[in-house]
Design a protein around this motif. Structure first.
Motif, short mmCIF file in Angstrom:
data_model
loop_
_atom_site.label_atom_id
_atom_site.label_comp_id
_atom_site.label_asym_id
_atom_site.label_seq_id
_atom_site.Cartn_x
_atom_site.Cartn_y
_atom_site.Cartn_z
N ALA A 282 0.83 -1.22 0.00
CA ALA A 282 0.00 0.00 0.00
C ALA A 282 0.86 1.26 0.00
CB ALA A 282 -0.94 0.01 1.20
N ALA A 283 0.49 2.21 -0.86
CA ALA A 283 1.14 3.53 -0.86
C ALA A 283 0.80 4.24 0.44
CB ALA A 283 0.66 4.34 -2.06
N ALA A 284 -0.41 4.00 0.95
CA ALA A 284 -0.82 4.58 2.23
C ALA A 284 -1.98 3.78 2.80
CB ALA A 284 -1.24 6.04 2.05
N ALA A 285 -2.04 3.73 4.13
CA ALA A 285 -3.16 3.09 4.81
C ALA A 285 -3.50 3.93 6.04
CB ALA A 285 -2.79 1.68 5.23
N THR A 286 -4.75 3.84 6.49
CA THR A 286 -5.13 4.56 7.72
C THR A 286 -5.63 3.57 8.76
OG1 THR A 286 -7.32 5.02 6.80
CG2 THR A 286 -5.65 6.75 6.58
N LEU A 287 -5.68 4.04 10.00
CA LEU A 287 -6.04 3.20 11.14
C LEU A 287 -7.55 3.01 11.22
CD1 LEU A 287 -4.76 1.98 13.88
CD2 LEU A 287 -5.65 4.08 14.93
N GLY A 288 -7.98 1.73 11.29
CA GLY A 288 -9.39 1.43 11.52
C GLY A 288 -9.61 1.13 13.00
N ASN A 289 -10.88 1.12 13.42
CA ASN A 289 -11.14 0.85 14.84
C ASN A 289 -10.75 -0.57 15.24
OD1 ASN A 289 -13.39 0.32 13.09
ND2 ASN A 289 -14.69 -0.05 14.86
N HIS A 290 -10.86 -1.53 14.32
CA HIS A 290 -10.45 -2.90 14.66
C HIS A 290 -8.93 -3.04 14.70
CE1 HIS A 290 -14.40 -4.96 14.68
NE2 HIS A 290 -14.72 -3.86 14.02
N ASP A 291 -8.24 -2.28 13.86
CA ASP A 291 -6.77 -2.25 13.94
C ASP A 291 -6.37 -1.66 15.30
OD1 ASP A 291 -6.71 -2.98 11.17
OD2 ASP A 291 -6.92 -0.87 10.63
N ALA A 292 -7.04 -0.57 15.67
CA ALA A 292 -6.74 0.13 16.93
C ALA A 292 -6.98 -0.79 18.13
CB ALA A 292 -7.57 1.40 17.04
N ALA A 293 -8.10 -1.51 18.09
CA ALA A 293 -8.43 -2.41 19.21
C ALA A 293 -7.41 -3.54 19.33
CB ALA A 293 -9.84 -2.98 19.03
N ALA A 294 -6.94 -4.04 18.20
CA ALA A 294 -6.02 -5.18 18.21
C ALA A 294 -4.64 -4.82 18.75
CB ALA A 294 -5.90 -5.76 16.80
N VAL A 295 -4.33 -3.53 18.78
CA VAL A 295 -3.01 -3.12 19.30
C VAL A 295 -3.15 -2.26 20.56
CG1 VAL A 295 -1.80 -3.35 17.10
CG2 VAL A 295 -2.86 -1.16 17.68
N GLY A 296 -4.32 -2.33 21.18
CA GLY A 296 -4.49 -1.67 22.48
C GLY A 296 -4.69 -0.16 22.41
N LEU A 297 -5.05 0.36 21.23
CA LEU A 297 -5.26 1.81 21.12
C LEU A 297 -6.73 2.20 21.30
CD1 LEU A 297 -3.03 2.64 17.99
CD2 LEU A 297 -2.55 3.22 20.36
N LEU A 298 -7.60 1.18 21.44
CA LEU A 298 -9.04 1.47 21.56
C LEU A 298 -9.63 0.51 22.58
CD1 LEU A 298 -11.35 3.18 20.13
CD2 LEU A 298 -11.78 1.14 18.78
N ASP A 299 -10.46 1.04 23.45
CA ASP A 299 -11.12 0.25 24.49
C ASP A 299 -12.10 -0.74 23.83
OD1 ASP A 299 -12.45 -0.74 26.63
OD2 ASP A 299 -13.20 1.19 27.35
N MET A 300 -11.86 -2.04 24.04
CA MET A 300 -12.69 -3.06 23.38
C MET A 300 -14.11 -3.15 23.95
SD MET A 300 -10.30 -6.34 22.69
CE MET A 300 -8.56 -6.20 22.30
N SER A 301 -14.36 -2.49 25.09
CA SER A 301 -15.69 -2.59 25.67
C SER A 301 -16.75 -1.93 24.78
CB SER A 301 -15.72 -1.99 27.09
OG SER A 301 -15.38 -0.63 27.04
N TRP A 302 -16.31 -1.15 23.79
CA TRP A 302 -17.25 -0.56 22.85
C TRP A 302 -17.75 -1.60 21.84
CZ3 TRP A 302 -19.13 4.23 23.43
CH2 TRP A 302 -18.42 5.11 24.26
N PHE A 303 -17.05 -2.72 21.73
CA PHE A 303 -17.37 -3.72 20.70
C PHE A 303 -18.46 -4.68 21.18
CE2 PHE A 303 -13.17 -4.00 18.07
CZ PHE A 303 -13.29 -2.65 17.77
N ASN A 304 -19.20 -5.27 20.24
CA ASN A 304 -20.12 -6.33 20.62
C ASN A 304 -19.27 -7.57 20.97
OD1 ASN A 304 -19.79 -8.17 18.33
ND2 ASN A 304 -20.85 -6.63 17.10
N PRO A 305 -19.87 -8.56 21.65
CA PRO A 305 -19.08 -9.70 22.15
C PRO A 305 -18.30 -10.44 21.06
CG PRO A 305 -21.31 -9.76 23.04
CD PRO A 305 -21.28 -8.63 22.06
#
Ligand code: ZN
Length: 246
Positions: free
Chosen positions: A53-76
């Motif tokens: 990829a010439a460029a990519a941006t951060l998605g919420n699932h990428d963020a959750a998988a590396v500890g940048l987003l609180d997973m409690s927002w996700f469904n089970p």
């Protein structure tokens, strides 16, 4: 220049490979985020996007998988997948995802995952109102943006100097002719987990000289992706939903 827009891959290597085969002749690849989460091959997908990829941006699932987003927002199911993905990711891919930007301004267009409004970065653009509030109002001089997050192939168009926004679904694919007096935000659908009722993988090809974006649906081996999700012990609903594209 012809660019492939490959979003919401979600660790589905079967779908990504089918899309890349179809996109063979493009000059560059862009990814608006969610490379991982839900699917059973996050590292394989990450390796490909990282290298190509010439460029990519951060998605919420990428963020959750590396500890940048609180997973409690996700469904089970999403939470279970994020926890599994976090433990499966290589150090190299964890570092790659951790350093992805939220917004990638490229010459000619912007790439983002959910929203251009920093305080609401993973909000969903689902109608003309949210398209205005979360994207058009923040685009300044840019005329074109590609985003992901909803897994629905569609685009929004806004005439210069106006606030009225048109929403057009592209569920079966097709061509968008970019008119010079309009701004556009385009969701090229999801490669690895379509949710617009069409189970085929989805991506976009932007031809900057022709001023066109083609939304392409691609048949792929859904059964193979499902088998890997079940074998990994991920929630079976994540495999089942690939058949219906929902
Ligand atoms: Zn996603």
């Amino acid at each position: 220049m012809r660019c492939a827009i490959v979003s919401d891959v979600h660790g589905n290597l079967d779908a990504l490979n089918a899309v890349l085969e179809k996109a063979e002749a493009v000059d560059a690849l862009y990814c608006p985020g969610d490379i991982v989460g839900y699917g059973a091959e996050p590292n394989e997908c990450c390796n490909i996007i990282r290298e190509r990829a010439a460029a990519a941006t951060l998605g919420n699932h990428d963020a959750a998988a590396v500890g940048l987003l609180d997973m409690s927002w996700f469904n089970p199911y999403a939470r279970a997948a994020a926890q599994w993905t976090a433990s499966a990711l290589s150090d190299e891919n964890q570092e790659y995802l951790t350093n992805l930007p939220l917004i990638q301004p490229d010459p000619g267009f912007i790439v983002f995952h959910g929203s251009l409004v920093q305080s609401d970065k993973f909000a969903y653009i689902v109608n003309p109102h949210s398209a205005w509030a979360l994207a058009f109002s923040a685009m300044e001089d840019s005329r074109l943006a590609f985003f992901g997050h909803t897994h629905i192939a569609e685009y929004y168009a806004c005439r210069d100097g106006e606030k009225g926004v048109d929403q057009i679904r592209m569920t079966d694919g097709g061509t968008i002719d970019l008119k010079p007096n309009f701004k556009y935000i385009i969701n090229c659908g999801s490669v690895g987990q379509p949710r617009d009722g069409n189970p085929k993988a989805c991506f976009g090809i932007y031809d900057s000289e022709a001023g066109k974006v083609e939304i392409v649906r691609v048949k792929y081996n859904i059964k193979s992706a499902q088998k890997k999700i079940r074998a990994a012990g991920l929630p079976s609903i994540l495999a089942d939903r690939l058949s219906s594209g929902s």
